[in-house]
Design a protein around this motif. Structure first.
Motif, PDB file in Angstrom:
ATOM      1  N   ALA A 239       0.829  -1.206   0.000  1.00 26.62           N
ATOM      2  CA  ALA A 239       0.000   0.000   0.000  1.00 26.62           C
ATOM      3  C   ALA A 239       0.862   1.254   0.000  1.00 26.62           C
ATOM      4  N   SER A 240       1.970   1.221   0.735  1.00 24.02           N
ATOM      5  CA  SER A 240       2.856   2.389   0.811  1.00 24.02           C
ATOM      6  C   SER A 240       3.540   2.669  -0.522  1.00 24.02           C
ATOM      7  N   ALA A 241       3.766   1.624  -1.292  1.00 21.21           N
ATOM      8  CA  ALA A 241       4.389   1.812  -2.603  1.00 21.21           C
ATOM      9  C   ALA A 241       3.533   2.707  -3.490  1.00 21.21           C
ATOM     10  N   PHE A 242       2.210   2.678  -3.283  1.00 19.98           N
ATOM     11  CA  PHE A 242       1.317   3.534  -4.058  1.00 19.98           C
ATOM     12  C   PHE A 242       1.552   5.019  -3.742  1.00 19.98           C
ATOM     13  N   ARG A 243       2.127   5.318  -2.573  1.00 20.63           N
ATOM     14  CA  ARG A 243       2.329   6.705  -2.167  1.00 20.63           C
ATOM     15  C   ARG A 243       3.770   7.175  -2.361  1.00 20.63           C
ATOM     16  N   HIS A 244       4.624   6.310  -2.882  1.00 19.76           N
ATOM     17  CA  HIS A 244       6.028   6.679  -3.071  1.00 19.76           C
ATOM     18  C   HIS A 244       6.154   7.614  -4.283  1.00 19.76           C
ATOM     19  N   PRO A 245       6.700   8.836  -4.103  1.00 18.77           N
ATOM     20  CA  PRO A 245       6.752   9.808  -5.214  1.00 18.77           C
ATOM     21  C   PRO A 245       7.484   9.285  -6.445  1.00 18.77           C
ATOM     22  N   LEU A 246       8.593   8.539  -6.236  1.00 22.58           N
ATOM     23  CA  LEU A 246       9.354   8.039  -7.374  1.00 22.58           C
ATOM     24  C   LEU A 246       8.526   7.075  -8.210  1.00 22.58           C
ATOM     25  N   VAL A 247       7.681   6.287  -7.570  1.00 24.91           N
ATOM     26  CA  VAL A 247       6.841   5.332  -8.303  1.00 24.91           C
ATOM     27  C   VAL A 247       5.959   6.071  -9.298  1.00 24.91           C
ATOM     28  N   TRP A 248       5.349   7.161  -8.870  1.00 24.35           N
ATOM     29  CA  TRP A 248       4.426   7.886  -9.753  1.00 24.35           C
ATOM     30  C   TRP A 248       5.158   8.664 -10.831  1.00 24.35           C
ATOM     31  N   LEU A 249       6.304   9.237 -10.485  1.00 19.32           N
ATOM     32  CA  LEU A 249       7.092   9.913 -11.518  1.00 19.32           C
ATOM     33  C   LEU A 249       7.499   8.930 -12.608  1.00 19.32           C
ATOM     34  N   LEU A 250       8.006   7.771 -12.195  1.00 11.49           N
ATOM     35  CA  LEU A 250       8.461   6.788 -13.165  1.00 11.49           C
ATOM     36  C   LEU A 250       7.294   6.175 -13.935  1.00 11.49           C
ATOM     37  N   ALA A 251       6.117   6.104 -13.309  1.00 16.44           N
ATOM     38  CA  ALA A 251       4.951   5.609 -14.031  1.00 16.44           C
ATOM     39  C   ALA A 251       4.595   6.542 -15.186  1.00 16.44           C
ATOM     40  N   ILE A 252       4.688   7.851 -14.953  1.00 19.60           N
ATOM     41  CA  ILE A 252       4.405   8.819 -16.020  1.00 19.60           C
ATOM     42  C   ILE A 252       5.467   8.720 -17.115  1.00 19.60           C
ATOM     43  N   VAL A 253       6.726   8.609 -16.689  1.00 19.36           N
ATOM     44  CA  VAL A 253       7.813   8.457 -17.663  1.00 19.36           C
ATOM     45  C   VAL A 253       7.601   7.216 -18.515  1.00 19.36           C
ATOM     46  N   TYR A 254       7.255   6.114 -17.861  1.00 19.86           N
ATOM     47  CA  TYR A 254       7.083   4.864 -18.599  1.00 19.86           C
ATOM     48  C   TYR A 254       5.876   4.927 -19.537  1.00 19.86           C
ATOM     49  N   PHE A 255       4.846   5.672 -19.139  1.00 21.96           N
ATOM     50  CA  PHE A 255       3.711   5.882 -20.027  1.00 21.96           C
ATOM     51  C   PHE A 255       4.180   6.556 -21.319  1.00 21.96           C
ATOM     52  N   GLY A 256       5.027   7.580 -21.175  1.00 15.84           N
ATOM     53  CA  GLY A 256       5.518   8.290 -22.357  1.00 15.84           C
ATOM     54  C   GLY A 256       6.326   7.401 -23.282  1.00 15.84           C
ATOM     55  N   SER A 257       7.232   6.597 -22.708  1.00 20.44           N
ATOM     56  CA  SER A 257       8.050   5.726 -23.563  1.00 20.44           C
ATOM     57  C   SER A 257       7.211   4.599 -24.158  1.00 20.44           C
ATOM     58  N   SER A 258       6.208   4.122 -23.409  1.00 22.37           N
ATOM     59  CA  SER A 258       5.348   3.054 -23.931  1.00 22.37           C
ATOM     60  C   SER A 258       4.455   3.552 -25.057  1.00 22.37           C
ATOM     61  N   MET A 259       4.096   4.837 -25.029  1.00 25.55           N
ATOM     62  CA  MET A 259       3.362   5.409 -26.164  1.00 25.55           C
ATOM     63  C   MET A 259       4.166   5.209 -27.448  1.00 25.55           C
ATOM     64  N   GLY A 260       5.474   5.415 -27.335  1.00 27.74           N
ATOM     65  CA  GLY A 260       6.328   5.211 -28.506  1.00 27.74           C
ATOM     66  C   GLY A 260       6.480   3.749 -28.866  1.00 27.74           C
ATOM     67  N   GLN A 261       6.712   2.907 -27.864  1.00 28.94           N
ATOM     68  CA  GLN A 261       6.938   1.485 -28.112  1.00 28.94           C
ATOM     69  C   GLN A 261       5.734   0.826 -28.774  1.00 28.94           C
ATOM     70  N   TYR A 262       4.538   1.090 -28.250  1.00 28.16           N
ATOM     71  CA  TYR A 262       3.352   0.431 -28.793  1.00 28.16           C
ATOM     72  C   TYR A 262       2.837   1.104 -30.058  1.00 28.16           C
ATOM     73  N   GLY A 263       3.019   2.416 -30.155  1.00 27.09           N
ATOM     74  CA  GLY A 263       2.680   3.069 -31.417  1.00 27.09           C
ATOM     75  C   GLY A 263       3.507   2.507 -32.553  1.00 27.09           C
ATOM     76  N   PHE A 264       4.785   2.285 -32.260  1.00 26.08           N
ATOM     77  CA  PHE A 264       5.688   1.702 -33.260  1.00 26.08           C
ATOM     78  C   PHE A 264       5.301   0.256 -33.562  1.00 26.08           C
ATOM     79  N   GLY A 265       5.103  -0.546 -32.509  1.00 30.32           N
ATOM     80  CA  GLY A 265       4.842  -1.970 -32.702  1.00 30.32           C
ATOM     81  C   GLY A 265       3.530  -2.265 -33.387  1.00 30.32           C
TER      82      GLY A 265
END
Length: 433
Positions: free
Chosen positions: A244-270
């Motif tokens: 539950a605490s992992a949901f509140r960790h700031p780095l988790v949410w920052l990296l989730a947004i970053v990964y969303f951006g890179s996945s937009m590229g990965q899946y758009g390409f694929g």
């Protein structure tokens, strides 16, 4: 006689740490890579089936984009529970369960007859596969400390471009040569044929993988102590909190947004690569399959080189950001030269090189900070949210193409997401990660 005794004594001496990790890598990574190859082929073979499927079933580009993307809605819903279950029951049984169920469901794609059945089966496949990729990333943290992980993840993730090479060749061949066999369309055969490797490899997971270092009968007791000591030392400085605490960790949410951006590229390409190649004037499914292998082949080399250099220097942020810029530039180039097959292929190859380098560097960031249940939950949260791009990207590009008649604007949007992801890593992640 003396030489034989000396040789025996030398052979009994403990191996160096480097030799031990080399042995672990040779044992685990080729097999895990093979698992991911068949996973990624099954995930994106819809992009090749689209070349025939849309006309046969009278689907619009928007319907295709929604069906391709709805997989990731289920992935999002079930990813965190799946990873927590794996952390509890072990990788061997859970990875096998994932692979076997998604293989059986992939085969049922051959029998969809309308929009609703298309959506339902794609959703079920996403639910079945949820937890596979973050489960493997978590599994690697049980064996490798952070300082070795970028190169290892890069080796593992060569599965994506390898899947692109062999998946493209196999898909093109099936569409071209099995169409009409036993009164079935080529796209139907595609789903049936490509489900078989996942099923067989999924069963083999039960007999090949070990859950932990302590379970590995192929390691000596000395080897196990050295490996486990490294993992234990690293775990002492990681964040160990509840799921539950992992949901509140700031780095988790920052990296989730970053990964969303890179996945937009990965899946758009694929999901759109075959369609982009077709739009340059290539008509034959076999030729499209052959050409689609080229960008992924360049991606393999770039991924290994960048992952190794990132580990050697210990630098992560700029390796990620520069790769994102290269990927965005390649996608933009593919749009600009969409009427020229040669220049479009060069641009797509540049885009692939940038895209394939992102994930190996990225996944060193959360796993260097989070440990235990926090790692299981945090990695799953990041991957689940990031993979919502797998829904947004194909749906967005499909909707834009239906509205404008071209994928150009969609590619520009995806390039913007990649640049955003690179900027967030540089601005928001500490320099010592």
């Amino acid at each position: 006689m003396t030489s034989n005794v000396a040789h025996a004594a030398m052979s009994e001496q403990p191996r160096t740490e480097e030799a031990i990790y080399g042995h672990v890598t040779r044992r685990l990574i080729p097999f895990l890579c093979l698992c991911f190859v068949v996973a990624f082929v099954d995930r994106v073979n819809i992009s090749f089936a689209k070349l025939q499927m849309l006309q046969d079933l009278k689907f619009s580009e928007t319907v295709y984009g929604l069906g391709a993307g709805i997989f990731f809605i289920a992935y999002f819903l079930f990813e965190v529970p799946s990873n927590l279950i794996m952390h509890r029951v072990g990788a061997r049984r859970w990875i096998a369960r994932i692979m076997i169920t998604w293989a059986l469901l992939t085969a049922t794609m051959a029998f969809v007859g309308g929009e609703m059945s298309f959506y339902v089966v794609r959703f079920l496949i996403g639910a079945a596969e949820a937890g596979f990729f973050p489960g493997i990333i978590l599994y690697l943290t049980y064996w490798y400390p952070a300082r070795r992980r970028s190169r290892i993840i890069a080796l593992f993730m060569t599965a994506i471009p390898i899947a692109g090479v062999f998946g493209g060749l196999a898909s093109g061949w099936v569409l071209q040569n099995l169409s009409g066999v036993n009164a079935m369309a080529g796209w139907q055969w595609l789903f049936l044929v490509e489900a078989v490797p996942s099923l067989l490899i999924g069963i083999s997971v039960l007999f090949y993988l070990d859950d932990r270092i302590s379970d590995a009968t192929w390691l000596s007791e000395t080897d196990k102590v050295i490996l486990q000591t490294n993992i234990d030392a690293e775990n002492k400085i990681k964040v160990h909190v509840s799921a539950a605490s992992a949901f509140r960790h700031p780095l988790v949410w920052l990296l989730a947004i970053v990964y969303f951006g890179s996945s937009m590229g990965q899946y758009g390409f694929g999901f759109w690569l075959p369609s982009i190649i077709k739009a340059t004037g290539v008509a034959s499914p076999l030729h499209i399959g052959l050409l689609s292998a080229i960008p992924y082949a360049f991606g393999i080399a770039a991924m290994v080189i960048v992952g190794r250099h990132s580990d050697k220097t210990g630098e992560r942020r700029w390796h990620y950001a520069i790769s994102a810029i290269v990927a965005a530039a390649g996608l933009i180039g593919a749009v600009i030269w969409s009427g020229n097959t040669l220049l479009a292929m060069i641009s797509l190859s540049i885009a692939s090189m940038g895209l394939q380098c992102l994930a190996p560097v990225f996944w060193t960031l959360p796993t260097a900070v989070l440990g235990g249940v926090a790692a299981a939950a945090g990695v799953a949260i990041i991957n689940a949210i990031g993979n919502l791009a797998g829904f947004a990207s194909p749906f967005l590009v499909g909707w834009i193409k239906d509205a404008t008649g071209t994928t150009a604007i969609g590619m520009y949007v995806i390039a913007a997401f990649l640049l955003l992801a690179g900027g967030l890593v540089v601005a928001g992640v500490k320099k010592d990660l």
